[in-house]
Design a protein around this motif. Structure first.
Motif, mmCIF file in Angstrom:
data_model
loop_
_atom_site.group_PDB
_atom_site.id
_atom_site.type_symbol
_atom_site.label_atom_id
_atom_site.label_comp_id
_atom_site.label_asym_id
_atom_site.label_seq_id
_atom_site.Cartn_x
_atom_site.Cartn_y
_atom_site.Cartn_z
ATOM 1 N N ALA A 126 0.692 -1.245 -0.035
ATOM 2 C CA ALA A 126 0.303 -0.092 -0.174
ATOM 3 C C ALA A 126 0.860 1.164 -0.240
ATOM 4 O O ALA A 126 0.602 2.382 -0.666
ATOM 5 C CB ALA A 126 -0.947 -0.087 1.190
ATOM 6 N N GLY A 254 -1.292 6.220 8.488
ATOM 7 C CA GLY A 254 -1.609 4.644 8.219
ATOM 8 C C GLY A 254 -2.286 4.015 9.439
ATOM 9 O O GLY A 254 -2.933 4.577 10.304
ATOM 10 N N SER A 255 -2.562 2.816 8.995
ATOM 11 C CA SER A 255 -2.991 2.029 10.195
ATOM 12 C C SER A 255 -2.415 1.735 11.379
ATOM 13 O O SER A 255 -1.195 1.402 11.352
ATOM 14 C CB SER A 255 -3.434 0.437 9.386
ATOM 15 O OG SER A 255 -3.914 -0.465 10.381
ATOM 16 N N THR A 355 -4.018 -2.853 4.966
ATOM 17 C CA THR A 355 -4.446 -2.201 3.802
ATOM 18 C C THR A 355 -4.947 -3.368 2.825
ATOM 19 O O THR A 355 -3.830 -3.653 2.392
ATOM 20 C CB THR A 355 -4.089 -1.169 3.517
ATOM 21 O OG1 THR A 355 -3.822 0.037 4.476
ATOM 22 C CG2 THR A 355 -4.803 -0.146 2.288
ATOM 23 N N SER A 395 -5.453 -8.890 2.463
ATOM 24 C CA SER A 395 -4.804 -7.866 3.364
ATOM 25 C C SER A 395 -4.177 -9.161 4.509
ATOM 26 O O SER A 395 -4.486 -10.167 4.407
ATOM 27 C CB SER A 395 -5.584 -6.942 4.273
ATOM 28 O OG SER A 395 -6.393 -7.756 5.128
#
Length: 400
Positions: A126, A254-255, A355, A395
């Motif tokens: 990602a 970001g995550s 992601t 993912s």
């Protein structure tokens, strides 16, 4: 400082002075301000050495410096001095600007507005896909992209910006390309953009040289975009330099589940601007870009640059930038390698993150074929390591 071009003899004087052991950028500038020229500073060094002030100084061999100039010319590179017309304006206003940079490529790229794109070496798919989109947007807006030629985000940014303008900064000499698997990319950057270093030819990059490189990456740019960075990432050193140099700092959110986003999310919490697209960066930097070279002086803190003697510390205070460069160099040429030669692709599980990505996106950023990716995804699914999503996306499964 009035732009002027050094004579060949003056350029050799400058190179000999900066190649003296324990004479780094700060000491160089202080000597120049005190003595008026590199030749006069070199003449004064024996007396300074006899006085025993500060660090031990060893005068570089003039013959070795002449050989370095000749080797640079053979390599297709040249040395540009601070104050000369082709010297990058962004570097003029940083603390301890390099007196000389070794450049291979087109200095015309420095005249364009520049944005730095940096991030994780072990980048996620990602992150790489977003870097491609981001860099294309910068090129379309007329920006050149500078980065450090590292694996991952840096390499992706350079590759995407080859057609629109890119600058690579090396931590070692121009004849010591690093990392080795990026040799083809480094050659392409030198041919189609600009490749630069402040280090001597023949100098292998050492760990302490990478922060030094990072200050040039941020210094060249109006703004720095951090795409992915773990909390202990060297990328955050570039972010720190950007703040110290008064550059605009952007971070890609970001995550929270991905360690590669922890550093960028921290930067956002500390006040960095959020980067969701190229427009977020371009809209903020465009007014600075319209001011041209003057914008770097506006960004820099008051007093930064080459102007006042009070800026420079004592002769023995060049750390951490220079401890010893050594007088002797052993230049070699860069062995040409086609851009098609690529390092082995990273494992799919390393590229995946929280992601979701499609197989096509994975193929574009990973180097694996779609068939190879599907086979590996089947293995990972049997190991219960991935999750499948609509649109043929996958993912990495996040464990509690």
């Amino acid at each position: 400082m009035k732009a002027a071009v050094l004579t060949d003899e003056q350029r050799l004087d400058w190179l000999q002075l900066i190649r003296c052991e324990n004479i780094g950028p700060r000491s160089f500038h202080k000597l120049m301000l005190r003595h008026g020229s590199a030749a006069a500073a070199l003449a004064a060094l024996p007396a300074l050495i006899r006085q025993g002030a500060g660090r031990k100084i060893a005068i570089a061999s003039r013959d070795s410096c002449a050989r370095e100039l000749a080797a640079a010319q053979k390599l297709g590179a040249r040395y540009i001095a601070l104050g000369e017309p082709d010297y990058p304006q962004g570097l003029v206003h940083i603390d301890a600007p390099p007196p000389l940079i070794c450049l291979r490529g087109d200095p015309g790229v420095f005249a364009r507005p520049i944005v730095a794109v940096v991030g994780a070496r072990n980048a996620s798919g990602a992150g790489l896909a977003f870097t491609e989109r981001l860099t294309r947007g910068f090129g379309a807006a007329g920006f050149a992209v500078v980065s450090g030629l590292a694996r991952g985000i840096d390499s992706c940014a350079h590759k995407t910006a080859l057609a629109s303008g890119t600058i690579g900064v090396l931590a070692g000499g121009l004849d010591r390309p690093y990392p080795p698997e990026n040799l083809g990319l480094i050659e392409a950057v030198a041919t189609r953009g600009a490749l630069l270093s402040e280090m001597p030819l023949g100098c292998e990059p050492r760990g302490r040289d990478f922060p030094r490189r990072n200050r040039l990456v941020s210094g060249l740019a109006l703004g720095v975009v951090v795409v992915e960075a773990e909390r202990r990432s060297g990328t955050l050193i570039t972010a720190r330099f950007a703040r110290e140099q008064g550059r605009e700092l952007f971070a890609v959110p970001g995550s929270p589940l991905d360690p590669r986003a922890e550093g960028t999310n921290d930067l956002l919490a500390e006040g960095a601007f959020m980067c969701r697209s190229a427009a977020d960066v371009v809209d903020r930097l465009a007014p600075l870009a319209r001011r041209g070279a003057a914008s770097y002086g506006m960004l820099a803190e008051p007093g930064a640059g080459y102007i006042h003697e009070a800026l420079w510390d004592e002769y023995d205070d060049d750390a951490p930038f220079v401890e010893s460069q050594g007088a002797e160099t052993r230049p070699i040429g860069i062995a040409a390698a086609p851009l098609a030669e690529k390092p082995a692709p990273a494992p799919i599980e390393q590229i995946l993150g929280p992601t979701p990505l499609s197989v096509d996106e994975l193929a574009r950023v990973s180097g694996w074929t779609p068939a190879e990716i599907r086979m590996r995804l089947q293995e990972l699914e049997l190991e219960d390591r991935i999750e499948r999503h609509s649109g043929d996306r996958v993912s990495l499964r996040q464990r509690p």
